[in-house]
Design an enzyme around this catalytic site. Structure first.
Site, PDB file in Angstrom:
ATOM      1  N   ASN A 249      -0.095  -0.936  -5.954  1.00 29.97           N
ATOM      2  CA  ASN A 249       1.096  -1.336  -6.093  1.00 29.97           C
ATOM      3  C   ASN A 249       1.193  -3.244  -5.939  1.00 29.97           C
ATOM      4  O   ASN A 249       0.886  -3.947  -5.182  1.00 29.97           O
ATOM      5  CB  ASN A 249       1.885  -1.131  -5.042  1.00 29.97           C
ATOM      6  CG  ASN A 249       3.374  -1.293  -5.053  1.00 29.97           C
ATOM      7  OD1 ASN A 249       3.726  -2.235  -5.608  1.00 29.97           O
ATOM      8  ND2 ASN A 249       4.728  -0.725  -4.612  1.00 29.97           N
TER       9      ASN A 249
ATOM     10  N   THR B  48       2.522  -2.765   5.551  1.00 27.15           N
ATOM     11  CA  THR B  48       1.602  -2.847   4.946  1.00 27.15           C
ATOM     12  C   THR B  48       2.412  -2.584   3.341  1.00 27.15           C
ATOM     13  O   THR B  48       2.125  -3.057   2.085  1.00 27.15           O
ATOM     14  CB  THR B  48       0.150  -2.862   4.881  1.00 27.15           C
ATOM     15  OG1 THR B  48       0.735  -1.405   5.422  1.00 27.15           O
ATOM     16  CG2 THR B  48      -0.281  -3.364   5.800  1.00 27.15           C
TER      17      THR B  48
ATOM     18  N   GLY C 238      -6.342  -5.566   1.996  1.00 29.11           N
ATOM     19  CA  GLY C 238      -5.090  -6.791   3.402  1.00 29.11           C
ATOM     20  C   GLY C 238      -6.252  -7.775   3.561  1.00 29.11           C
ATOM     21  O   GLY C 238      -5.260  -9.033   3.262  1.00 29.11           O
ATOM     22  N   GLU C 239      -7.119  -7.507   4.115  1.00 27.79           N
ATOM     23  CA  GLU C 239      -7.744  -8.554   4.912  1.00 27.79           C
ATOM     24  C   GLU C 239      -8.131  -9.233   3.795  1.00 27.79           C
ATOM     25  O   GLU C 239      -8.836 -10.505   4.381  1.00 27.79           O
ATOM     26  CB  GLU C 239      -8.610  -7.981   5.999  1.00 27.79           C
ATOM     27  CG  GLU C 239      -8.296  -7.536   6.665  1.00 27.79           C
ATOM     28  CD  GLU C 239      -9.492  -6.064   8.076  1.00 27.79           C
ATOM     29  OE1 GLU C 239      -8.911  -6.429   8.750  1.00 27.79           O
ATOM     30  OE2 GLU C 239      -9.944  -5.377   7.201  1.00 27.79           O
TER      31      GLU C 239
ATOM     32  N   GLY D 230      -6.944   1.271   5.100  1.00 23.39           N
ATOM     33  CA  GLY D 230      -6.060   3.031   5.403  1.00 23.39           C
ATOM     34  C   GLY D 230      -5.862   3.200   3.378  1.00 23.39           C
ATOM     35  O   GLY D 230      -5.460   4.150   3.781  1.00 23.39           O
ATOM     36  N   ALA D 231      -5.370   2.300   2.725  1.00 24.99           N
ATOM     37  CA  ALA D 231      -4.974   2.559   1.832  1.00 24.99           C
ATOM     38  C   ALA D 231      -5.803   3.398   0.743  1.00 24.99           C
ATOM     39  O   ALA D 231      -5.530   4.510   0.344  1.00 24.99           O
ATOM     40  CB  ALA D 231      -4.654   1.350   0.848  1.00 24.99           C
TER      41      ALA D 231
ATOM     42  N   GLY E 146       0.449  -5.640  13.131  1.00 23.09           N
ATOM     43  CA  GLY E 146      -0.783  -4.849  14.356  1.00 23.09           C
ATOM     44  C   GLY E 146      -1.335  -5.926  14.113  1.00 23.09           C
ATOM     45  O   GLY E 146      -1.934  -6.867  15.241  1.00 23.09           O
TER      46      GLY E 146
ATOM     47  N   GLY F  59     -10.661  -2.259  -0.387  1.00 21.48           N
ATOM     48  CA  GLY F  59     -10.355  -2.404   0.598  1.00 21.48           C
ATOM     49  C   GLY F  59      -9.203  -3.904  -0.235  1.00 21.48           C
ATOM     50  O   GLY F  59     -10.039  -4.880  -0.428  1.00 21.48           O
TER      51      GLY F  59
END
Ligand SMILES: Cc1cc2nc3c(=O)[nH]c(=O)nc-3n(C[C@H](O)[C@H](O)[C@H](O)COP(=O)(O)OP(=O)(O)OC[C@H]3O[C@@H](n4cnc5c(N)ncnc54)[C@H](O)[C@@H]3O)c2cc1C
Ligand code: SF4
Lengths: 328, 773
Positions: free
Chosen positions: B658, B495, B731-732, B536-537, B266, B729
């Site tokens: 994880n 992800t 990912g980014e 999200g997570a 995405g 957060g």
């Protein structure tokens, strides 16, 4: 994509006849270029003649000690051929520097020679493009022309021929064997296969409609070390900004003969004959390589976005010659 | 694309990851590097993506886009297309169902931006190049596409605004930036601070238009059953999609069901519904049969969002020891003339370094292009690319190591909000990274390290990314066999969400992974904030964690009171769920057995988290994730081709859920950092207003060969201010600063400072001296 009819060719002669008799028919081989163009309606054939299954997929030694490469030999097979790897290493290097593994598995030798330019305006039907629509203008001339030609172009079109393989073949003095209806055959030196755009950029080769490439023959490799050097924006899967195929034969401190072909700079694979002549007999030195590089780019013209290609090509010629000599 | 070079043992980088994430004393499943639970489905082709869903009687749509960027459709002749074989419907503005008008052009507030109507084929106006002007629906995709080629259009073209750089004078200040942040900030007086500062940097950087380019293009299968609309699509945030579709179609959100179990990437361009979804819904209604539409790769460029071109001016004033007296970060960004999108490019500057005088400003320059959208770390990605290069320039000017410069400007608390940090391990990240990377071996004088004919350079940059929490609810059920099912309208956009949620539920309930099934991607499930902004997570994970707590509560109550319970009457307050057993004081029972006895229909419970911005903890603490990126590049001294040699990221982002999927996230971000620094750029032709290089042959993203060796290290951290999981957060964060580390390495290699991204070889070449052969 417009609807089309499709036929699987049974023989080379039949294929040539099938295309020759229909003004809007095309050969299709791997389809990696033609299908993309059809989806975007840049090419709108009414009939396709599939030649991909014809038994033109052999690589054979010729009587003169060269190689005859069938038109249907896949780029990946050609690159992996032991003869090609040992005797024409710059051809293997050029092939492996092109496209991606998947595309090379599909792409044919003839299709690679005849692939069309990647000029982005050519690929967009809403843009003026003389190659796509004669007389509509050239959007690249004043536009985004970073990838475009600095040699051999015209005011009508500044597109480059994107092939890597063809550049190496040009340096190897390849000959193109064709077949036309009624089994008419002819042999075209690779340097004469592609035409310069002049005022008719849509006429890209000297082939007649229905004339099919059957094979490419390579004369025995010339003496000297071969190198194909591709300069590109990312490490893989990018078209050449500039590429140089060089063969240098050295004896003592002197250059006996040299061949230089360039890609990414012109509407066709570009042999730098003037540079080759200047090198013949010269002392192998930075000065001689620099001089040859200047000669190779003599008369080059930038169009703004691609001005950098001139110094880049000079530097690439210089260091590729040096590398060939060093390894010779 | 995120893999290490072939030949390198797969765990040669991963081992470092694991060694740092020490198991917690209550070690369970959270944090373990377990494989993706949906991996087998994906590698065997059984994970169904949007365009792969099938229904009986599907018709296929193909969108025709405008050939001009601004003007009116004077005439559109669809007669031939309508007669073409297999065609069911040709829809244009003349016959499309009525939709609400497109609203005002301002940057909408956070909810509105997602819920506003975005009609398609709604008027004869063309607002941007390749805007949908017709939809052909036919028996097959090929028939629809062929018929679209038969539509004849005459336009009244109008002059448009396409050239950002010559239009800077049109710049204005929007009401707010993306994420509802303030447009400007000002503390102290920059003018007097700069005037007094002995060392000044004033550098202007340019970042280009860029496109998200997920592997899976936008695609929708829409079907109606009476008044109920079901949409199979590729969405990051189902609730947003649902609200946007409902308001565009003028129906209640409850009548719209969005299904998106698998998403092929995405990167921010699937947060709102696009024309594929709206047109599929309209056509399916008109034809009373399911309709499927996907954007082509080329159509993605104009119709699926982008990052806008920007100019950033960074001014730094420091004393001779490198202590900052003033920081200023000004951003001018292109935007759409019909819907603002103001990327919060300078917002991170408000939190990163200490300095008594500071200003940030965002300005917009309207162009006749489509709206920008949230792309791969909106704000930090372009902002840090510029700002962290400016810090490198300052380090050189004051003769300090770039890490030492940053340490000297480390703030004790959030420099603009004046509140403490929840956790901040930036210095630890830089120091650990320096040690692992061999940073001290770097020659600070640029252009001096030559290996063969390659110039070698090393660079670093800091990373910061705010921790967002979105409101989320999860439902969890346990059946009589002890099998747990968790449901939430969260998405897994590649992800690893399925996996970490499985771990969270399994650990909290003391069950093995195999006993937990997580179901996502259906708007019938409880609402979450979806995937985006790296929230999200932590958001969905916390909601699920709380749902599991609630479920345990219900189980315990019943276990203590139920006639059939082996734990009946156990009143000890010390309880636990572990190894498939429930324990109350000294007594314990098998969970599955217990449920079978006391609740043959099983139990169900819900849990939630509130939006972070509304919580007391968020107001009391500055919450960010941090990291440090290191890069080593080689630059060919003849051609100035730039290639990566290695990269290292050391990250401190709260508790790692994880270690494997987290590492993959960071690797992906680092790859995007390479892209932004070295190759990604979409060229907008100022004559025609179209994106010239609109396919993946001409728009370069990094390929395997561009990646080289990569290492990711997580520092152990637990942020108890952030949420019950202690996670933040992530990912980014991998993108933030990664590009600047690469750019700084290019400078260190060559001594050429390129301030126009991407750093392609033509920008370095003119300044690169010839080296003798
Ligand atoms: C994303 C991408 C990246 C690429 N990158 C590179 C690159 O870096 N370097 C590079 O060199 N190439 C590159 N290519 C181009 C690729 O090499 C060509 O597409 C391929 O070689 C064409 O071969 P084909 O057999 O698929 O040709 P087709 O698509 O089947 O045919 C191409 C043309 O040749 C004609 N034709 C085919 N065979 C014959 C014949 N025997 N006689 C007469 N006419 C014939 C067809 O009618 C058609 O007009 C790239 C392609 C793509 C899609
Ligand atoms: S360079 Fe040639 S192919 Fe490109 S737009 Fe001009 S005419 Fe067309």
């Amino acid at each position: 994509m417009q609807s089309f009819t499709y036929q699987r060719a049974e023989s080379a002669e039949q294929a040539a006849a099938a295309v020759a008799t229909r003004p809007n028919a095309r050969f299709i081989s791997g389809g990696t270029n033609l299908l993309d163009l059809m989806k975007l309606e840049i090419e709108r054939p009414a009939h396709l003649v599939d030649i991909s299954r014809l038994p033109l997929d052999r690589i054979e030694e010729t009587d003169e000690g060269g190689l005859r490469i069938g038109a249907q030999v896949r780029n990946s097979d050609l690159a992996a051929d032991p003869q090609v790897r040992s005797r024409y290493p710059m051809l293997a290097q050029a092939l492996l520097a092109g496209a991606s593994g998947q595309i090379r598995n599909k792409a044919s030798t003839a299709g690679n020679l005849l692939q069309r330019t990647r000029c982005p305006y050519f690929y967009d039907r809403n843009m003026p493009c003389n190659k796509r629509e004669q007389g509509s203008g050239c959007a690249a001339l004043q536009g985004f022309n970073r990838m475009h030609a600095v040699l051999g172009a015209s005011q009508a079109c500044i597109a480059v021929h994107p092939s890597d393989m063809a550049v190496a073949m040009s340096g190897l003095d390849a000959r193109i064997e064709t077949i036309s209806p009624e089994r008419k055959t002819r042999t075209i030196p690779i340097g004469d296969l592609h035409r310069l755009p002049d005022t008719m950029p849509d006429m890209e080769t000297v082939l007649d409609h229905g004339e099919m490439i059957a094979a490419v023959t390579l004369p025995p490799p010339p003496p000297g070390r071969q190198i194909y050097r591709k300069v590109r924006d990312r490490a893989s899967y990018a078209f050449a900004l500039v590429s140089v195929a060089a063969i240098v034969e050295k004896s003592g401190g002197r250059i006996r003969s040299a061949r230089i072909a360039m890609g990414g700079v012109a509407p066709k694979p570009w042999r730098a004959t003037a540079a080759e002549q200047r090198l013949t007999g010269a002392t192998a030195s930075d000065a001689a390589f620099t001089d040859a590089a200047e000669a190779a780019l003599a008369g080059a013209v930038g169009h703004g976005g691609n001005d950098f290609k001139i110094p880049l090509a000079k530097r690439t010629v210089r260091h590729t010659l040096a590398a060939a000599v060093e390894r010779a | 694309m995120n893999e290490t070079k072939p030949g390198l043992p797969a765990d040669s980088t991963g081992s470092a990851t694991h060694s740092r994430v020490k198991p917690r004393p209550d070690a369970g499943l959270i944090g373990r590097p377990i494989d993706r639970v949906d991996g087998p489905l994906k590698v065997t082709g059984r994970a169904t993506y949007a365009y792969e869903h099938t229904l009986d009687g599907i018709a296929y749509g193909y969108i025709l886009g405008a050939a001009i960027a601004k003007g009116r459709i004077a005439e559109i002749d669809t007669a031939e297309a309508e007669k073409a074989p297999g065609v069911f419907l040709v829809m244009t503005h003349r016959n499309a169902p009525a939709q609400p008008d497109f609203g005002a052009a301002v940057t909408p507030t956070v909810p509105e931006v997602f819920t506003r109507a975005r009609p398609a084929l709604n008027s004869d106006r063309v607002r941007y190049y390749d805007e949908p002007i017709a939809l052909v629906v036919a028996q097959t995709f090929e028939a629809a596409r062929a018929a679209a080629g038969l539509i004849r259009v005459r336009y009244d073209e109008e002059p448009g605004r396409y050239d950002f750089r010559t239009r800077i004078a049109d710049a204005y200040a929007p009401k707010r930036t993306n994420a509802g942040l303030q447009t400007d900030s000002l503390i102290g007086s920059l003018e007097s601070a700069s005037a007094a500062a002995p060392v000044k940097i004033d550098a202007t950087y340019r970042t280009p238009f860029e496109h998200h380019n997920p592997m899976e293009p936008h695609a929708t299968l829409a079907s109606w059953s009476g008044n109920e609309l079901t949409i199979h699509t590729s969405a990051q945030t189902l609730a947003n999609f649902r609200a946007g579709v409902a308001s565009t179609l003028g129906i209640a959100p409850e009548r719209v069901r969005i299904v998106s179990p698998f998403v092929g990437g995405g990167f921010g361009c699937k947060l709102i519904a696009h024309a594929d979804t709206i047109l599929a819904a309209l056509a399916a209604q008109a034809l009373q049969r399911p309709v499927k539409i996907a954007f082509t790769r080329q159509q993605m460029f104009a119709n699926a969002g982008h990052r806008a071109e920007m100019i950033q001016q960074v001014r730094l004033g420091a004393d001779n020891d490198g202590r900052l007296a003033g920081i200023s970060h000004d951003v001018w960004s292109a935007t759409s003339s019909f819907e603002e999108y103001c990327e919060q490019t300078a917002a991170f500057t408000r939190s990163l370094y200490a300095a008594p005088n500071r200003t940030t400003r965002h300005r917009l320059v309207p162009l006749d292009v489509n709206r920008g959208e949230w792309m791969r770390s909106p704000g930090e990605a372009p902002g840090m690319l510029a700002f962290e290069c400016a810090m490198d320039e300052l380090a050189e000017r004051v003769g300090l190591d770039p890490i030492e410069l940053r340490i000297r400007n480390e703030p004790a608390q959030d420099p603009e909000r004046g509140v403490p940090f929840s956790t901040r391990n930036l210095v630890a990240c830089m120091e650990e990274g320096a040690r692992r990377f061999g940073w001290q071996r770097r020659d600070p004088t640029p252009g001096r390290t030559l290996e063969g004919r390659k110039l070698i350079g090393r660079g670093m940059a800091a990373a910061i990314r705010p921790n967002y929490i979105g409101a989320a609810t999860a439902r969890v059920a346990i059946d009589r066999n002890g099998q747990v099912t968790a449901r939430l309208d969260m998405t897994d956009i590649g992800t690893g969400t399925y996996t970490i949620l499985t771990q969270i539920a399994a650990e909290n309930l003391g069950l093995p992974i195999a006993s937990v099934k997580v179901e996502l991607g259906d708007s019938r499930f409880p609402r979450t904030a979806g995937s985006g902004g790296s929230w999200g997570a932590a958001s969905a994970g916390s909601a699920l964690y709380n749902a599991c707590d609630a479920l345990k509560q219900r189980i315990l109550e019943a276990a203590r009171s139920s006639e059939a319970s082996p734990l009946r009457g156990a009143m000890a307050t010390e309880t636990g769920f572990a190894d498939g057993e429930v324990r109350v004081g000294q007594r314990s029972a098998s969970l599955a057995d217990l449920i079978r006895r006391i609740a043959p229909d099983g139990f169900e419970a819900e849990g939630s988290v509130a939006a972070g911005a509304t919580t007391a903890s968020y107001k009391a603490y500055s919450q960010h994730s941090y990291g440090a990126h290191f890069a080593e590049v080689e630059v060919d001294c003849d051609t100035s081709e730039i290639r990566m040699r290695r990269m290292l990221a050391v990250m401190a982002a709260g508790r790692i859920l994880n270690a494997k999927t987290a590492r993959s996230q960071i690797l992906g971000g680092m790859a995007w950092g390479i892209g932004a620094a070295l190759m990604e750029e979409t060229v907008l032709d100022p004559r025609y207003g179209h994106f010239v290089n609109h396919d993946l042959a001409e728009y370069h993203v990094p390929v395997n060969g561009d990646i080289a060796e990569m290492e990711v290290v997580f520092l152990e951290e637990q942020d108890d201010k952030a949420n019950p999981l202690g996670a933040k957060g992530l990912g980014e964060l991998g993108v933030c600063g990664a590009g600047a580390a690469v750019a700084n390495a290019v400078y260190n290699a060559t001594g050429v400072r390129v301030r126009e991204f991407p750093i392609t070889l033509d920008k370095v070449l003119p300044a690169l001296p010839l080296i003798a052969i």
